[in-house]
Design an enzyme around this catalytic site. Sequence first.
Site, PDB file in Angstrom:
ATOM      1  CE  LYS A  70      -3.805  -0.431   4.953  1.00  0.00           C
ATOM      2  NZ  LYS A  70      -5.090   0.187   5.296  1.00  0.00           N
TER       3      LYS A  70
ATOM      4  CG  HIS B 221      -2.113  -0.827   1.149  1.00  0.00           C
ATOM      5  ND1 HIS B 221      -2.100  -2.158   1.496  1.00  0.00           N
ATOM      6  CD2 HIS B 221      -3.368  -0.555   0.704  1.00  0.00           C
ATOM      7  CE1 HIS B 221      -3.309  -2.670   1.287  1.00  0.00           C
ATOM      8  NE2 HIS B 221      -4.098  -1.727   0.807  1.00  0.00           N
TER       9      HIS B 221
HETATM   10  N1  LIG Z   1     -12.514  -0.561   3.453  1.00  0.00           N
HETATM   11  C1  LIG Z   1     -11.997  -0.057   2.329  1.00  0.00           C
HETATM   12  O1  LIG Z   1     -12.351  -0.456   1.205  1.00  0.00           O
HETATM   13  C2  LIG Z   1     -10.966   1.036   2.444  1.00  0.00           C
HETATM   14  C3  LIG Z   1     -10.413   1.627   1.297  1.00  0.00           C
HETATM   15  C4  LIG Z   1      -9.531   2.699   1.456  1.00  0.00           C
HETATM   16  C5  LIG Z   1      -9.207   3.158   2.735  1.00  0.00           C
HETATM   17  N2  LIG Z   1      -9.740   2.522   3.816  1.00  0.00           N
HETATM   18  C6  LIG Z   1      -9.504   3.000   5.188  1.00  0.00           C
HETATM   19  O2  LIG Z   1     -10.267   4.178   5.362  1.00  0.00           O
HETATM   20  C7  LIG Z   1      -9.653   5.037   6.330  1.00  0.00           C
HETATM   21  C8  LIG Z   1      -9.507   6.443   5.749  1.00  0.00           C
HETATM   22  O3  LIG Z   1      -8.667   6.419   4.625  1.00  0.00           O
HETATM   23  P1  LIG Z   1      -8.284   7.778   3.847  1.00  0.00           P
HETATM   24  O4  LIG Z   1      -7.317   7.351   2.817  1.00  0.00           O
HETATM   25  O5  LIG Z   1      -9.497   8.541   3.467  1.00  0.00           O
HETATM   26  O6  LIG Z   1      -7.528   8.570   5.030  1.00  0.00           O
HETATM   27  P2  LIG Z   1      -7.244  10.149   5.144  1.00  0.00           P
HETATM   28  O7  LIG Z   1      -6.121  10.281   6.119  1.00  0.00           O
HETATM   29  O8  LIG Z   1      -7.097  10.754   3.797  1.00  0.00           O
HETATM   30  O9  LIG Z   1      -8.590  10.726   5.806  1.00  0.00           O
HETATM   31  C9  LIG Z   1      -8.950  10.538   7.145  1.00  0.00           C
HETATM   32  C10 LIG Z   1      -9.970  11.604   7.531  1.00  0.00           C
HETATM   33  O10 LIG Z   1     -10.471  11.353   8.835  1.00  0.00           O
HETATM   34  C11 LIG Z   1     -10.666  12.623   9.451  1.00  0.00           C
HETATM   35  N3  LIG Z   1     -10.834  12.505  10.905  1.00  0.00           N
HETATM   36  C12 LIG Z   1      -9.879  12.375  11.861  1.00  0.00           C
HETATM   37  N4  LIG Z   1     -10.473  12.325  13.077  1.00  0.00           N
HETATM   38  C13 LIG Z   1     -11.811  12.421  12.866  1.00  0.00           C
HETATM   39  C14 LIG Z   1     -12.949  12.406  13.711  1.00  0.00           C
HETATM   40  N5  LIG Z   1     -12.839  12.287  15.055  1.00  0.00           N
HETATM   41  N6  LIG Z   1     -14.191  12.464  13.161  1.00  0.00           N
HETATM   42  C15 LIG Z   1     -14.342  12.575  11.819  1.00  0.00           C
HETATM   43  N7  LIG Z   1     -13.287  12.615  10.958  1.00  0.00           N
HETATM   44  C16 LIG Z   1     -12.041  12.522  11.480  1.00  0.00           C
HETATM   45  C17 LIG Z   1      -9.443  13.419   9.021  1.00  0.00           C
HETATM   46  O11 LIG Z   1      -9.634  14.807   9.220  1.00  0.00           O
HETATM   47  C18 LIG Z   1      -9.405  13.035   7.543  1.00  0.00           C
HETATM   48  O12 LIG Z   1     -10.294  13.860   6.807  1.00  0.00           O
HETATM   49  C19 LIG Z   1      -8.327   4.325   6.695  1.00  0.00           C
HETATM   50  O13 LIG Z   1      -8.536   3.565   7.881  1.00  0.00           O
HETATM   51  C20 LIG Z   1      -8.078   3.396   5.517  1.00  0.00           C
HETATM   52  O14 LIG Z   1      -7.309   2.258   5.874  1.00  0.00           O
HETATM   53  C21 LIG Z   1     -10.608   1.486   3.679  1.00  0.00           C
END
Ligand SMILES: NC(=O)c1ccc[n+]([C@@H]2O[C@H](COP(=O)([O-])OP(=O)(O)OC[C@H]3O[C@@H](n4cnc5c(N)ncnc54)[C@H](O)[C@@H]3O)[C@@H](O)[C@H]2O)c1
Length: 240
Positions: A139, A135
């Site tokens: 991550k 990844h």
């Molecule tokens: N299940 C899937 O298919 C899949 C796919 C991609 C990513 N993910 C997961 O999704 C998550 C997010 O990924 P990303 O790439 O968007 O990350 P990112 O770092 O770009 O975004 C994370 C967001 O969460 C926000 N945040 C932090 N604390 C918060 C709170 N208390 N309340 C609300 N928002 C808050 C941050 O401000 C940011 O906007 C990760 O855990 C990643 O592993 C899962």
Amino acid sequence: MRIALLGYGKMGKLIERIAIERGHEVVVTVDETNRSKVTDDQLKQADVAIEFTMPAVAVENYKWCFDLGVPVVSGTTGWLDRWEEVTAYCEQHRGGFFYASNFSIGVNIFFRLNNYLARLMHDFDDYKVFIEETHHIHKLDAPSGTAITIAEGILENHGGYSSWELNQGETVAKDILPVTAKRIGEVPGIHAVNYRSEVDEIEIRHSAFSREGFAKGAVLAAEFLKGKTGVLGMEDMLKL
Ligand SMILES: NC(=O)c1ccc[n+]([C@@H]2O[C@H](COP(=O)([O-])OP(=O)(O)OC[C@H]3O[C@@H](n4cnc5c(N)ncnc54)[C@H](O)[C@@H]3O)[C@@H](O)[C@H]2O)c1
């Protein structure tokens, strides 16, 4: 459908675009900068919340939604040690919770293939299995939630392994399934399962070209979850 976006990072922004393209309305977006200012009434306007945040805050967000009766779809990884607590809280509040460690339809087909291959390989001791995931460098968790699902599928279906271990190389005991996690550039997600013998190898591999597949899967899950209660996942939606 009216959607609340909890987490407005890479995934949240992509989900917003796809939700709007599919005719939905985003009524509130929440990230760490405005979380303390968003009111219960704002969240309650949503038919469904879609949560992609961070391991440390996901559970608190789910409980917020369950308390207000807002069903929640989430893809945040790295919090599954609290699965029992979250699903019990959801049931107590008669909430709706749709969770997937990976929302890509291709990956969910891959999970099935992985289980089938593990059953097949049970009788062939010459092959030793290992998992490798790659990844992007941003991550936070390792191994990926997807790699854990793949590992659990092998443990359940193969029968020759008792647990998995991260980044221990090939020096692990015979009944341990090695998992390697690599972090390189902006790779959206690659997962490979390899059965290797002295003479050959069998590999199955899934490679995501972008994050779009995950975002679209999450919006489809929100459409599926609307009006339902209970704990649901990709198996329920895709009927594989
Ligand atoms: N299940 C899937 O298919 C899949 C796919 C991609 C990513 N993910 C997961 O999704 C998550 C997010 O990924 P990303 O790439 O968007 O990350 P990112 O770092 O770009 O975004 C994370 C967001 O969460 C926000 N945040 C932090 N604390 C918060 C709170 N208390 N309340 C609300 N928002 C808050 C941050 O401000 C940011 O906007 C990760 O855990 C990643 O592993 C899962």
